[in-house]
Design an enzyme around this catalytic site. Structure first.
Site, PDB file in Angstrom:
ATOM      1  N   ASP A   1       0.877  -1.172   0.000  1.00  0.00           N
ATOM      2  CA  ASP A   1       0.000   0.000   0.000  1.00  0.00           C
ATOM      3  C   ASP A   1       0.914   1.223   0.000  1.00  0.00           C
ATOM      4  O   ASP A   1       1.674   1.437   0.959  1.00  0.00           O
ATOM      5  CB  ASP A   1      -0.859  -0.064   1.272  1.00  0.00           C
ATOM      6  CG  ASP A   1      -1.643   1.221   1.523  1.00  0.00           C
ATOM      7  OD1 ASP A   1      -1.459   2.205   0.780  1.00  0.00           O
ATOM      8  OD2 ASP A   1      -2.423   1.223   2.493  1.00  0.00           O
ATOM      9  N   VAL A   2       0.853   2.029  -1.059  1.00  0.00           N
ATOM     10  CA  VAL A   2       1.817   3.138  -1.193  1.00  0.00           C
ATOM     11  C   VAL A   2       1.666   4.185  -0.096  1.00  0.00           C
ATOM     12  O   VAL A   2       2.573   4.993   0.112  1.00  0.00           O
ATOM     13  CB  VAL A   2       1.722   3.832  -2.580  1.00  0.00           C
ATOM     14  CG1 VAL A   2       2.151   2.893  -3.685  1.00  0.00           C
ATOM     15  CG2 VAL A   2       0.338   4.424  -2.817  1.00  0.00           C
TER      16      VAL A   2
ATOM     17  N   ASN B   1       2.208   5.851  -9.964  1.00  0.00           N
ATOM     18  CA  ASN B   1       0.949   5.813 -10.701  1.00  0.00           C
ATOM     19  C   ASN B   1      -0.279   5.584  -9.823  1.00  0.00           C
ATOM     20  O   ASN B   1      -1.363   6.057 -10.149  1.00  0.00           O
ATOM     21  CB  ASN B   1       1.021   4.714 -11.770  1.00  0.00           C
ATOM     22  CG  ASN B   1      -0.319   4.438 -12.385  1.00  0.00           C
ATOM     23  OD1 ASN B   1      -0.781   5.191 -13.234  1.00  0.00           O
ATOM     24  ND2 ASN B   1      -0.984   3.390 -11.935  1.00  0.00           N
TER      25      ASN B   1
ATOM     26  N   TYR C   1      -9.734  14.831  -5.005  1.00  0.00           N
ATOM     27  CA  TYR C   1      -8.908  14.350  -6.126  1.00  0.00           C
ATOM     28  C   TYR C   1      -8.145  15.508  -6.784  1.00  0.00           C
ATOM     29  O   TYR C   1      -6.931  15.422  -7.016  1.00  0.00           O
ATOM     30  CB  TYR C   1      -9.811  13.650  -7.148  1.00  0.00           C
ATOM     31  CG  TYR C   1      -9.083  13.057  -8.326  1.00  0.00           C
ATOM     32  CD1 TYR C   1      -8.503  11.791  -8.238  1.00  0.00           C
ATOM     33  CD2 TYR C   1      -8.977  13.742  -9.536  1.00  0.00           C
ATOM     34  CE1 TYR C   1      -7.832  11.230  -9.310  1.00  0.00           C
ATOM     35  CE2 TYR C   1      -8.315  13.196 -10.615  1.00  0.00           C
ATOM     36  CZ  TYR C   1      -7.753  11.935 -10.500  1.00  0.00           C
ATOM     37  OH  TYR C   1      -7.089  11.387 -11.580  1.00  0.00           O
TER      38      TYR C   1
ATOM     39  N   LYS D   1      -4.024  16.239  -7.085  1.00  0.00           N
ATOM     40  CA  LYS D   1      -3.294  16.421  -8.344  1.00  0.00           C
ATOM     41  C   LYS D   1      -2.606  17.793  -8.385  1.00  0.00           C
ATOM     42  O   LYS D   1      -1.482  17.913  -8.883  1.00  0.00           O
ATOM     43  CB  LYS D   1      -4.230  16.231  -9.539  1.00  0.00           C
ATOM     44  CG  LYS D   1      -4.818  14.822  -9.638  1.00  0.00           C
ATOM     45  CD  LYS D   1      -3.745  13.752  -9.779  1.00  0.00           C
ATOM     46  CE  LYS D   1      -4.326  12.340  -9.876  1.00  0.00           C
ATOM     47  NZ  LYS D   1      -3.293  11.301 -10.028  1.00  0.00           N
TER      48      LYS D   1
HETATM   49  C1  BGC Z   1      -9.740  11.220 -13.875  1.00  0.00           C
HETATM   50  C2  BGC Z   1     -10.782  10.657 -14.812  1.00  0.00           C
HETATM   51  C3  BGC Z   1     -11.254  11.745 -15.775  1.00  0.00           C
HETATM   52  C4  BGC Z   1     -10.099  12.476 -16.431  1.00  0.00           C
HETATM   53  C5  BGC Z   1     -10.563  13.662 -17.276  1.00  0.00           C
HETATM   54  C6  BGC Z   1      -8.656  11.873 -14.679  1.00  0.00           C
HETATM   55  O1  BGC Z   1      -7.652  12.372 -13.843  1.00  0.00           O
HETATM   56  O2  BGC Z   1      -9.237  10.181 -13.046  1.00  0.00           O
HETATM   57  O3  BGC Z   1     -11.874  10.158 -14.065  1.00  0.00           O
HETATM   58  O4  BGC Z   1     -12.049  11.138 -16.793  1.00  0.00           O
HETATM   59  O5  BGC Z   1      -9.216  12.934 -15.437  1.00  0.00           O
HETATM   60  O6  BGC Z   1     -11.503  14.457 -16.626  1.00  0.00           O
END
Ligand code: BGC
Length: 269
Positions: free
Chosen positions: A67-68, A94, A167, A171
């Site tokens: 598990d990272v 990744n 999310y 990123k």
């Molecule tokens: C997400 C995907 C999405 C894509 C473009 C990715 O980083 O994991 O669910 O389709 O970005 O929006």
């Protein structure tokens, strides 16, 4: 196998390599000559299938569970990898997940889970890889660099994403972590970069492509007119890890069919 493999004699670790983008990245690196560790946390059979596919196609691979987001498991994985392959030359961070929800319903657990895997996991794996790169230094017969790190980011390191605050934050965090690490490590001949995939056809975004209506909606966001395939990212990763990309430091290579070109503005604005 690539007839002129660019990663010959090198060893690579790809996290979350038993499905989606990671799977094709691991395959592409192996077909370019690297010995590849296929990291996974669930579905060992999928990792074993990939190892068999790589071996059948003339490559070398092994599966390792970790598990990272768990420091001890990451350290144990690096020890096992170095025991088996001697060292590490290429790390592809990744592994990543989505736990989407409207902000007012987002639990702290889902916020932390996404940040722990997507961002802290990349830190933990990069730290272990960098320790080994620094210990070993440059081996000119293998590569101009002492090591290469590729962080799997997303177009969402730039594009805000309603309903996906955890999310998108992970990123955006990867972007600044990657650049800071690249600035710090370039003098020591370690290259750190990201790949920013757009919409790639994998299980993570199945509901965005598994009906014709959903796919058509998605395609309005992609000027190039097709959904991406995991192998599109595999090819980019193999190049970025190779000495062909030796002067590429601290940048994000977007592989997105033009998703970042603001297609909504092509007829308006
Ligand atoms: C997400 C995907 C999405 C894509 C473009 C990715 O980083 O994991 O669910 O389709 O970005 O929006």
């Amino acid at each position: 196998m690539n007839p002129t493999p660019r990663l010959k004699g090198q060893s690579a670790l790809v996290t979350g390599a038993n499905s989606g983008i990671g799977l094709e990245v691991a395959y592409a690196l192996a077909m370019d000559g690297a010995s590849v560790v296929v990291n996974y946390v669930t579905h060992p059979e999928a990792a074993d299938d990939l190892v068999k596919r790589i071996e059948n196609d003339g490559g070398k691979a092994m599966a390792l569970k970790a598990d990272v987001s768990n420091e001890a498991e990451v350290q144990a994985m690096f020890q096992q990898m170095c025991a088996a392959y001697g060292t590490i030359d290429i790390l592809v961070n990744n592994a990543g997940i989505q736990k989407d929800s409207p902000l007012e319903q987002m639990s702290l657990a889902d916020w932390q889970l996404v940040l722990n895997i997507n961002l802290t996991g990349q830190f933990l794996c990069t730290r272990e890889a960098v320790r080994e790169f620094l210990r070993r230094g440059v081996v000119p017969e293998r590569s101009c660099a002492a090591g290469k790190v590729i962080c799997m980011s997303s177009v969402h390191e730039v594009i805000p994403w309603a309903g996906h605050a955890n999310y998108a934050a992970s990123k955006g965090g990867i972007n600044m972590m990657m650049k800071s690490m690249a600035q710090e490590l370039a003098p020591r001949k370690i290259r750190v970069n990201s790949i920013g995939p757009g919409a790639i056809q994998t299980p993570i975004n199945r509901e965005a492509w598994d009906t014709p209506e959903a796919l058509n909606r998605l395609l309005t966001l992609i000027p190039y007119g097709r959904i991406g395939q995991p192998s599109d990212i595999g090819k980019a990763a193999a190049w970025l890890a190779s000495d062909e990309a030796d002067y590429v430091n601290g940048t994000t290579l977007f592989v997105d069919g033009g998703m970042l070109l603001y297609p909504g503005f092509s007829t308006n604005g």
